[in-house]
Design an enzyme around this catalytic site. Structure first.
Site, PDB file in Angstrom:
ATOM      1  N   SER A 130      -1.648 -11.659   8.995  1.00  0.00           N
ATOM      2  CA  SER A 130      -2.435 -10.559   9.550  1.00  0.00           C
ATOM      3  C   SER A 130      -2.297 -10.474  11.065  1.00  0.00           C
ATOM      4  CB  SER A 130      -3.907 -10.713   9.191  1.00  0.00           C
ATOM      5  OG  SER A 130      -4.643  -9.656   9.770  1.00  0.00           O
ATOM      6  N   LYS A 184      -5.850 -13.157   1.683  1.00  0.00           N
ATOM      7  CA  LYS A 184      -5.417 -12.013   2.517  1.00  0.00           C
ATOM      8  C   LYS A 184      -5.907 -10.692   1.916  1.00  0.00           C
ATOM      9  CE  LYS A 184      -3.372  -9.693   5.789  1.00  0.00           C
ATOM     10  NZ  LYS A 184      -2.855  -8.457   5.374  1.00  0.00           N
ATOM     11  N   HIS A 187      -9.430 -10.405   2.878  1.00  0.00           N
ATOM     12  CA  HIS A 187      -9.421 -10.091   4.323  1.00  0.00           C
ATOM     13  C   HIS A 187      -9.282  -8.578   4.492  1.00  0.00           C
ATOM     14  CE1 HIS A 187      -7.057  -8.911   7.853  1.00  0.00           C
ATOM     15  NE2 HIS A 187      -7.614  -9.909   8.518  1.00  0.00           N
ATOM     16  N   ASN A 188      -8.345  -8.001   3.753  1.00  0.00           N
ATOM     17  CA  ASN A 188      -8.118  -6.560   3.894  1.00  0.00           C
ATOM     18  C   ASN A 188      -9.294  -5.742   3.344  1.00  0.00           C
ATOM     19  OD1 ASN A 188      -5.667  -7.423   4.840  1.00  0.00           O
ATOM     20  ND2 ASN A 188      -4.496  -5.874   3.761  1.00  0.00           N
ATOM     21  N   GLU A 191     -11.641  -5.752   5.996  1.00  0.00           N
ATOM     22  CA  GLU A 191     -11.072  -4.844   7.017  1.00  0.00           C
ATOM     23  C   GLU A 191     -11.440  -3.385   6.694  1.00  0.00           C
ATOM     24  OE1 GLU A 191      -6.768  -5.501   7.886  1.00  0.00           O
ATOM     25  OE2 GLU A 191      -6.500  -3.416   7.294  1.00  0.00           O
TER      26      GLU A 191
HETATM   27  C1  6PG Z   1      -3.252  -6.918   8.684  1.00  0.00           C
HETATM   28  C2  6PG Z   1      -3.373  -5.590   7.987  1.00  0.00           C
HETATM   29  C3  6PG Z   1      -2.070  -5.183   7.383  1.00  0.00           C
HETATM   30  C4  6PG Z   1      -1.990  -3.720   7.038  1.00  0.00           C
HETATM   31  C5  6PG Z   1      -3.069  -3.224   6.130  1.00  0.00           C
HETATM   32  C6  6PG Z   1      -3.151  -1.727   6.137  1.00  0.00           C
HETATM   33  O1  6PG Z   1      -4.014  -7.795   8.303  1.00  0.00           O
HETATM   34  O2  6PG Z   1      -2.414  -7.042   9.569  1.00  0.00           O
HETATM   35  O3  6PG Z   1      -4.334  -5.686   6.976  1.00  0.00           O
HETATM   36  O4  6PG Z   1      -1.796  -6.031   6.311  1.00  0.00           O
HETATM   37  O5  6PG Z   1      -2.059  -2.992   8.241  1.00  0.00           O
HETATM   38  O6  6PG Z   1      -2.758  -3.686   4.864  1.00  0.00           O
HETATM   39  O7  6PG Z   1      -3.655  -1.356   4.929  1.00  0.00           O
HETATM   40  P1  6PG Z   1      -3.843   0.116   4.466  1.00  0.00           P
HETATM   41  O8  6PG Z   1      -2.549   0.842   4.729  1.00  0.00           O
HETATM   42  O9  6PG Z   1      -4.180   0.000   3.027  1.00  0.00           O
HETATM   43  O10 6PG Z   1      -4.951   0.652   5.324  1.00  0.00           O
END
Ligand code: 6PG
Length: 468
Positions: A130, A184, A187-188, A191
């Site tokens: 990430s 991860k 984590h997303n 996010e």
């Molecule tokens: C990270 C981000 C990366 C990615 C996202 C975007 O941790 O660096 O999460 O993995 O930018 O997966 O996800 P979406 O396109 O689904 O918003």
């Protein structure tokens, strides 16, 4: 004898190129592979000053150039391409070599790949990375899962390239099999939740507080100096400052309000449902991206209804409650994601240490935030803490902010401003902290129409009543 390289990387897009340059900056020699000659050339151009960086379009040359056991990281799009790259590597690699998938692969794919490679005595890691392109170049947070003994071979390189928090690397061995990809994924999911929450605060400050982009910039920037300090709050402030090249205004106002997604947030929600763990702040963040995509329908529906006239709110007041509500709902969103991780750990036997996960999220990753230091401490103090909401330090933080969340949610509802992330965070909090919920009635209804039985509050056993 020709000198061999310490580390190999397949997929020389921006992430791969940046990661390999990061590895080389830390003193390890790194060899890249991509079928696209232009990408190979781009790495050679950018890494030319490094005696330690090279690249090729030939998979055979690539594999032969690596020290054994080979450490080969894939930074390619999740899905079939990962399988295709593995197949292309297999004829050339040896027993004991290590393949690391650094993409956002779905965790069950990682389990399948690990089993498949185990039969060939090849070690496989799913390692979430990430931090975006900048993170890959200057220090990402890395979430590896796989064989513990094989991790010893990649540990020094990962620790060198990872972001540092107070000197501690934001990478740790997380557990077996797909645990790294699972962490991860969540984590997303978090996010998605945090991004939805910041967008709601932007909306209400703009609509009810009449905030200009300039005021939004300085408010988010000020918040980033306090307890809301985080990567997402920081970049939000910078976004409001960005002028548009094509018009006189701010770029943010020219961006179409349809959010895309690649799936990791949805997977988090789907899997939380499978585990039976509520993550409503994350669920609604996914739903809002879906709702945002219905732009044409929304535009038509907007014409059919009157919206309440928005009362102008005192700026000082709304700023105060918005800050407190955002802090409250950030905590609740982390709490939900971490709860999901704890349950997944039991279900999939990952043996995750939640404190370690919070620790490696403190820098480098997209959800890095000052609050993760407190979260780390809460789980260090009690490693079996079932939910962040019952940690004594967090009881205090939440008690001091929940009232503002209530006020903001009411304000949104009265003024027709949708605040689903904030509302769901509040609802989750109110429900999680309620001894008694009205679900006794649901049990009665189920038993009434379907003889589904119920339990009683006053004695053990399973009961059924003839209701009619
Ligand atoms: C990270 C981000 C990366 C990615 C996202 C975007 O941790 O660096 O999460 O993995 O930018 O997966 O996800 P979406 O396109 O689904 O918003």
């Amino acid at each position: 004898m020709e000198e061999k390289y310490d580390f190999g990387l397949v997929g020389l897009g921006v992430m791969g190129r940046n990661f390999i340059l990061n590895v080389a900056d830390k003193g390890y020699s790194a060899f890249g592979h991509d079928l696209d000659a232009e990408k190979v050339q781009a790495l050679q151009d950018e890494g030319g000053h490094h005696a330690k960086v090279n690249a090729t379009t030939s998979i055979k040359t690539f594999v032969k150039a690596l020290k054994q056991p080979r450490k080969i990281m894939l930074l390619v799009p999740a899905g079939k391409i990962v399988d295709a790259v593995i197949e292309s590597l297999l004829p050339h690699i040896d027993r004991g070599d290590i393949i690391i998938d650094g993409g956002n692969s779905f965790f069950t794919d990682t389990d399948r790949r690990e089993e498949y490679l185990q039969e060939r005595a090849v070690n496989f890691f799913g390692a979430g990375v990430s931090g975006g392109a900048k993170g890959a170049r200057f220090g990402p947070s890395i979430m590896p899962g796989g064989s513990k003994s094989a991790y010893a071979h990649i540990k020094p390189i990962f620790e060198a390239v990872a972001a540092k928090y107070n000197g501690e690397p934001c990478v740790a061995y997380l557990g077996p099999r797909s645990s790294g990809n699972y962490v991860k994924m969540v984590h997303n999911g978090i996010e998605y939740g945090l991004m939805q929450l910041t967008s709601e605060i932007y909306d209400i400050l703009k609509k009810a507080g009449s905030y200009s982009n300039e005021e939004l910039k300085s408010t988010f920037s000020k918040w980033n100096e306090g307890r809301l300090q985080s990567f997402l709050v920081e970049i939000t402030s910078e976004i409001f400052d960005k002028k548009d090249d094509l018009t006189d205004g701010s770029l943010v106002d020219q961006i179409l309000d349809k959010a895309k997604q690649k799936g990791t947030g949805k997977w988090t929600s789907q899997n939380a449902m499978d585990l039976g763990i509520p993550v409503p702040s994350i669920d609604v963040a996914v739903s809002m991206r879906e709702l945002s995509a219905l732009k044409a329908e929304r535009t038509e529906a907007d014409k059919l209804y009157d919206r309440p006239t928005i009362d102008e709110i005192d700026k000082e007041y709304i700023e105060k409650i918005a800050e407190e509500a955002l802090y409250f709902s950030f905590i609740v969103t982390y709490a939900q994601g971490l709860h999901q991780l704890a349950e997944a750990s039991k279900e999939y036997n990952y043996k995750l240490d939640i404190a370690t996960i919070a620790k490696i999220w403190r820098a480098g990753c997209i959800i890095r935030a000052g609050i993760l230091a407190d979260i780390t401490e809460a789980f260090q103090a009690n490693e079996t803490l079932p939910n962040l909401l019952i940690s004594p330090t967090f009881v205090e933080k939440i008690s001091g902010t929940v009232d503002s969340a209530r006020k903001l949610v009411v304000l949104g509802a009265q003024n027709g401003i949708p605040l689903p992330g904030l509302s769901n965070s509040l609802i989750y909090f109110d429900a999680y902290t309620s001894t008694r919920l009205p679900l006794n009635l649901i049990q009665a209804q189920r038993d009434y129409f379907g003889s589904h039985t119920y339990e009683r509050v006053d004695k053990e056993g399973i009961f059924h009543t003839e209701w009619g």
